[in-house]
Design a protein around this motif. Structure first.
Motif, short mmCIF file in Angstrom:
data_model
loop_
_atom_site.label_atom_id
_atom_site.label_comp_id
_atom_site.label_asym_id
_atom_site.label_seq_id
_atom_site.Cartn_x
_atom_site.Cartn_y
_atom_site.Cartn_z
N UNK A 48 43.81 34.64 63.32
CA UNK A 48 44.57 35.80 62.71
C UNK A 48 46.02 36.10 63.38
N UNK A 49 45.81 35.74 64.74
CA UNK A 49 47.25 35.96 65.49
C UNK A 49 48.21 35.04 65.08
N UNK A 50 47.99 33.65 64.79
CA UNK A 50 48.70 32.54 64.40
C UNK A 50 49.38 32.95 63.09
N UNK A 51 48.42 33.25 62.25
CA UNK A 51 48.80 33.75 60.59
C UNK A 51 49.70 34.82 60.80
N UNK A 52 49.53 35.92 61.57
CA UNK A 52 50.40 37.20 61.57
C UNK A 52 51.78 36.66 62.01
N UNK A 53 51.92 35.73 63.08
CA UNK A 53 53.12 35.35 63.42
C UNK A 53 53.96 34.52 62.46
N UNK A 54 53.33 33.69 61.58
CA UNK A 54 53.56 32.85 60.53
C UNK A 54 54.28 33.93 59.31
N UNK A 55 53.46 34.73 59.03
CA UNK A 55 53.69 35.59 57.96
C UNK A 55 55.07 36.66 58.57
N UNK A 56 55.13 36.82 59.48
CA UNK A 56 56.24 37.74 60.16
C UNK A 56 57.58 36.97 60.22
N UNK A 57 57.43 35.46 60.43
CA UNK A 57 58.69 34.44 60.57
C UNK A 57 59.89 34.55 59.38
N UNK A 58 60.91 34.69 59.93
CA UNK A 58 62.31 34.67 58.90
C UNK A 58 62.30 33.28 58.54
N UNK A 59 61.74 32.48 59.03
CA UNK A 59 61.79 30.90 58.66
C UNK A 59 60.54 30.43 57.89
N UNK A 60 59.79 31.24 57.11
CA UNK A 60 58.55 30.95 56.50
C UNK A 60 58.41 31.78 55.22
N UNK A 61 57.86 31.27 54.27
CA UNK A 61 57.61 31.92 52.98
C UNK A 61 56.20 31.76 52.60
N UNK A 62 55.55 32.69 52.09
CA UNK A 62 53.98 32.55 51.86
C UNK A 62 53.76 33.20 50.38
N UNK A 63 53.25 32.77 49.70
CA UNK A 63 52.92 33.16 48.40
C UNK A 63 51.42 33.07 47.78
N UNK A 64 50.86 34.13 47.48
CA UNK A 64 49.36 34.08 46.56
C UNK A 64 49.62 33.63 45.42
N UNK A 65 49.03 32.77 44.62
CA UNK A 65 48.89 32.93 43.18
C UNK A 65 47.49 33.26 42.48
N UNK A 66 47.67 33.90 41.52
CA UNK A 66 46.54 34.79 40.97
C UNK A 66 46.31 34.15 39.49
N UNK A 67 45.14 34.01 39.05
CA UNK A 67 45.02 33.88 37.72
C UNK A 67 43.96 35.12 36.99
N UNK A 68 44.41 35.66 36.18
CA UNK A 68 43.99 36.48 35.48
C UNK A 68 43.28 37.87 36.46
N UNK A 69 44.29 37.84 37.49
CA UNK A 69 44.15 38.96 38.41
C UNK A 69 43.11 38.41 39.61
N UNK A 70 42.75 37.08 39.65
CA UNK A 70 41.84 36.52 40.76
C UNK A 70 42.55 35.92 41.58
N UNK A 71 42.41 36.21 42.73
CA UNK A 71 43.25 34.99 43.64
C UNK A 71 42.81 33.74 43.62
#
Length: 174
Positions: A48-71
């Motif tokens: 979780x700490x690694x992922x939080x740091x990655x999500x907070x970085x200004x040099x990364x972008x993360x996107x979820x994709x959903x199909x009919x509202x399901x992750x």
């Protein structure tokens, strides 16, 4: 026709991202990786700490994709110091595209891949690159159709007793 939606992932969604990352990685590589090796990888790369740091970085972008509202899956891209390798100048890395098996066949991987390419072009990067497991022939063929070529290899450390080889593929954007 399914309703496909792509949304940015925020740091408060770290637990959802972690579970999805573990599920998709297990589905993709579990046939070739022991449970002990998987847990070691999850504890290191998907902590979780690694992922939080990655999500907070200004040099990364993360996107979820959903199909009919399901992750259904996610995308992670990097540039600057957040890239996993610093082999190319002015480069953009497509680090992760993972789709749950239940949603494969919808074209989601291609959709996320093309989104990443568009992001790299819009940000005026010279290169786009990625790593692909040396035994993932289907993905290698897919990337070759887009003009990606192998330029190097690197070790992908799963655990202390499992190291895979990734081919590094690149494409010049300008």
């Amino acid at each position: 026709m399914s309703n496909i939606k792509i949304e940015p992932i925020s740091p408060h969604q770290v637990d959802t991202l972690r579970q999805l990352a573990m599920d998709t990685y297990r589905e993709t590589f579990g046939h070739d990786t022991t449970e002990e090796q998987l847990q070691a990888f999850f504890n290191k790369d998907y902590h979780p700490d690694v992922l939080k740091a990655e999500l907070s970085s200004d040099e990364s972008d993360h996107r979820f994709v959903y199909v009919d509202g399901e992750l259904a899956g996610y995308l992670k891209v990097n540039w600057g110091s957040q890239q996993t390798e610093q082999e190319l100048d002015n480069a953009f890395e497509i680090q992760r595209i993972y789709i749950l098996k239940a949603f494969q066949g919808y074209g989601l991987g291609k959709t996320l891949f093309e989104l990443a390419l568009d992001m790299a072009k819009a940000a005026d990067f010279e290169w786009v690159w990625l790593g692909v497991w040396e035994h993932n022939f289907k993905a290698q063929k897919f990337y070759a159709k887009y003009g990606f070529e192998k330029f190097a290899e690197h070790d992908f450390v799963v655990s202390e007793n499992k190291v895979d080889t990734d081919w590094l593929l690149r494409k010049r954007l300008k």
